[in-house]
Write an enzyme that holds these catalytic residues in place. Structure first.
Site, PDB file in Angstrom:
ATOM      1  N   LYS A  41       0.847  -1.192   0.000  1.00  0.00           N
ATOM      2  CA  LYS A  41       0.000   0.000   0.000  1.00  0.00           C
ATOM      3  C   LYS A  41       0.883   1.244   0.000  1.00  0.00           C
ATOM      4  O   LYS A  41       1.747   1.396   0.867  1.00  0.00           O
ATOM      5  CB  LYS A  41      -0.916   0.023   1.222  1.00  0.00           C
ATOM      6  CG  LYS A  41      -2.147  -0.845   1.108  1.00  0.00           C
ATOM      7  CD  LYS A  41      -3.082  -0.592   2.281  1.00  0.00           C
ATOM      8  CE  LYS A  41      -4.380  -1.362   2.148  1.00  0.00           C
ATOM      9  NZ  LYS A  41      -5.288  -1.104   3.287  1.00  0.00           N
TER      10      LYS A  41
ATOM     11  N   GLU B 215      -7.333  -5.944  -0.749  1.00  0.00           N
ATOM     12  CA  GLU B 215      -8.431  -5.665   0.172  1.00  0.00           C
ATOM     13  C   GLU B 215      -9.784  -5.767  -0.546  1.00  0.00           C
ATOM     14  O   GLU B 215     -10.631  -4.871  -0.457  1.00  0.00           O
ATOM     15  CB  GLU B 215      -8.256  -4.277   0.797  1.00  0.00           C
ATOM     16  CG  GLU B 215      -8.948  -4.119   2.143  1.00  0.00           C
ATOM     17  CD  GLU B 215      -8.558  -2.841   2.864  1.00  0.00           C
ATOM     18  OE1 GLU B 215      -9.465  -2.104   3.250  1.00  0.00           O
ATOM     19  OE2 GLU B 215      -7.348  -2.592   3.031  1.00  0.00           O
TER      20      GLU B 215
ATOM     21  N   HIS C 251      -7.757   7.512  11.808  1.00  0.00           N
ATOM     22  CA  HIS C 251      -7.568   8.413  10.670  1.00  0.00           C
ATOM     23  C   HIS C 251      -8.382   9.696  10.830  1.00  0.00           C
ATOM     24  O   HIS C 251      -7.952  10.767  10.389  1.00  0.00           O
ATOM     25  CB  HIS C 251      -7.951   7.704   9.370  1.00  0.00           C
ATOM     26  CG  HIS C 251      -6.936   6.712   8.908  1.00  0.00           C
ATOM     27  ND1 HIS C 251      -7.168   5.841   7.866  1.00  0.00           N
ATOM     28  CD2 HIS C 251      -5.678   6.444   9.337  1.00  0.00           C
ATOM     29  CE1 HIS C 251      -6.102   5.084   7.670  1.00  0.00           C
ATOM     30  NE2 HIS C 251      -5.187   5.431   8.557  1.00  0.00           N
TER      31      HIS C 251
END
Length: 574
Positions: free
Chosen positions: A347, A440, A458
């Site tokens: 990622k 994912e 986040h």
């Protein structure tokens, strides 16, 4: 035992050189003791040191060149003359592979053997320890005096011959497992130092991320940065790299990395430094890294090496993904957070004002080098922040959570053994999850489970603006506390689990509740952030929740009112 077939001098084409010769027999299971393979320049002492070392280790000594000549019935010089070097190297490789497939021994190789990539691979796959007996030019010149009659030096200047060979061979010799510098000291002294180096050597742990043709290794251990050139060389398309790092990491670790790359003959065509901190995950810094990489002359065989924490890895990886539509990429993480999490899985990305990692790409590295020794240079706050991801992996895995509660404080205190265990087990967990769900895409569970605590975390990061007020790991720690609390409120886990999670994180010096953070937050704004999270599907927020340590699941069936109530009860304002 040998790969060669014995032939007479009258044989037109020896069968050991035949292109269609059968492959070596499969290696027997690795014996308790390992073979030692000595490599180096003419005059470095492979035979004299090898014989002495074999006596000390109680192993047989074999000289590869002698075996080749005996099996082929020809001097090596005549084999070269009749059939050429490519055929010789092929036979040499098969002899070495066959010898190393048997019981442990000390093997002295010919000077050019280790320069053949297939031979190096055969040595590595056998589990043998390759030792480079490294000598300076003056030492070699003194040792080869009187050998002018040998074909290598016949009618040639020994200095010129050795300088040329050193230029060609040293970069591949640097891929040896152990390097011992040899001087004019007595052979017994050098032998003792070689034996000590072999006994002291510890192989890094090696984990495989299995992704078909994109599979790669994670190496975990101390001292890997100094050997980076030798470790990355086998996977590089070309010995050319661009290093991306940040201005905090560069003074600490860049010189060691550059020395290691230079030793293996890897050209660093460019070095790009970015400011430290989450704010560097921006379009402006992405453009700067890509332009600097291309201006340095990078082509599609030039690899990007990310030396730093998660920010550098995400930014450099994304730059590698988009520059020239994709460059090779290697992760060399220098923070605990990056070693246990962000460096593994491919990622990459940057942040937007709307949220974290909203622009990016999946771009798997060729290799991950996690040198646990560099963690000693981390500030305590950074070490604690990285530990939050270890705790997350513990809650996902189960037994690792038991280890966290028992031993996590040692890791946060900087204990090398505890940190090594934390990195290795976290990487083991993540490698398995990534292999099963690389992008994912699983409808439930899968790689999304690695976002435990991140939907909340986040949102806190975005509200703080990525300026360093709140580190990613600190935000994740609060998110873990909230995820456990939400799980308990919804009846999925025991009522005592949130207390265990929060108490453990706080005992390790991490914030675990909103009230632990240095500023206030609005429930309305946090909810708005979470609704823009990249994990939102069909307009519904998705959370990773817990039934208990080792039993996590993903769900969109969470009433927003329950989340709002939790945030308010934990200290968020309206």
């Amino acid at each position: 035992m040998l790969a060669f077939t014995t032939v007479s001098r009258n044989t037109a084409f020896p069968t050991w050189l035949a292109p269609d010769a059968p492959p070596p027999e499969p290696a027997v299971p690795t014996p308790p003791r390992r073979s030692v393979v000595l490599v180096g320049m003419p005059g470095c002492g492979k035979s004299s040191i090898g014989r002495r070392l074999a006596v000390k280790l109680g192993l047989p000594f074999v000289d590869a060149d002698t075996e080749i000549e005996a099996a082929a019935g020809l001097p090596i010089t005549e084999i070269f003359t009749r059939y050429g070097e490519p055929h010789f190297r092929d036979g040499e490789r098969r002899v070495i592979a066959r010898l190393l497939a048997g019981p442990p021994l000390v093997l002295a190789t010919g000077g050019g053997a280790f320069t053949d990539a297939r031979t190096r691979r055969a040595v590595a796959e056998s589990g043998a320890i390759a030792v480079w007996l490294r000598c300076t030019l003056p030492v070699l010149l003194r040792r080869v005096a009187g050998r002018e009659h040998r074909p290598l030096f016949l009618n040639r200047d020994p200095r010129e011959v050795l300088e040329r060979l050193m230029t060609v061979r040293h970069p591949t010799f640097a891929e040896a497992t152990v390097i011992v510098d040899c001087t004019d000291e007595p052979p017994e002294t050098t032998t003792r130092r070689v034996m000590e180096a072999v006994e002291a050597h510890r192989e890094p742990a090696r984990l495989k991320v299995r992704l078909a043709e994109r599979s790669y290794d994670i190496l975990v251990g101390e001292g890997l940065l100094a050997r980076a050139g030798a470790l990355v060389a086998p996977v590089l398309p070309a010995r050319r790299v661009v290093v991306v790092t940040d201005s905090s990491v560069a003074p600490l670790h860049l010189p060691t990395l550059l020395d290691g790359l230079e030793a293996a003959g890897i050209a660093v065509v460019g070095t790009v430094e970015v400011p430290p901190g989450e704010a560097s995950k921006s379009f402006a810094q992405l453009e700067r890294v890509v332009e600097a990489t291309l201006a340095a002359g990078a082509d599609r065989r030039t690899a990007v090496l990310a030396l730093g924490g998660g920010v550098v890895g995400d930014l450099a990886g994304f730059a590698a993904a988009v520059a020239l539509r994709g460059l090779p990429f290697i992760q060399i993480p220098t923070t605990l957070l990056a070693q246990v999490d962000s460096s593994v899985g491919g990622k990459t990305g940057i942040n937007l004002g709307l949220g974290k990692n909203l622009v990016g790409a999946f771009h798997q590295p060729l290799l991950v080098l996690a040198d646990t020794g560099v963690l000693a240079t981390l500030p305590p706050r950074e070490l604690r922040a990285g530990y939050a991801e270890v705790a997350k992996h513990g809650l996902l895995q189960g037994p690792l959570w038991d280890w966290c509660e028992a031993e996590g404080a040692r890791a946060v205190a900087g204990d090398p053994a505890a940190l090594a265990h934390a990195v290795l087990e976290s990487c083991r967990l993540k490698a398995g999850v990534v292999a099963a769900d690389e992008r994912e895409e699983s409808v439930e569970g899968g790689r999304a489970l690695l976002n435990l605590g991140h939907t909340f975390g986040h949102a806190f990061e975005a509200e703080c603006g990525y300026g360093g007020t709140l580190l990613h790991g600190e935000a994740v720690a609060v998110g873990l506390g909230l995820a456990a609390s939400l799980s308990a409120r919804l009846g999925f886990c025991s009522q005592e689990l949130p207390g265990r999670v929060i108490s453990h994180l706080q005992a390790c010096g991490l914030p675990a509740r909103i009230a632990d953070l240095p500023r206030g937050f609005s429930t309305e704004r946090l909810m708005a952030r979470m609704r823009k999270d990249k994990k939102v599907r069909d307009g519904a927020m998705r959370f990773v929740l817990l039934r208990g340590p080792g039993d996590a699941f993903t769900t969109a069936e969470v009433p927003p009112a329950a989340v709002e109530a939790l945030l308010r009860d934990e200290g968020a304002g309206e």
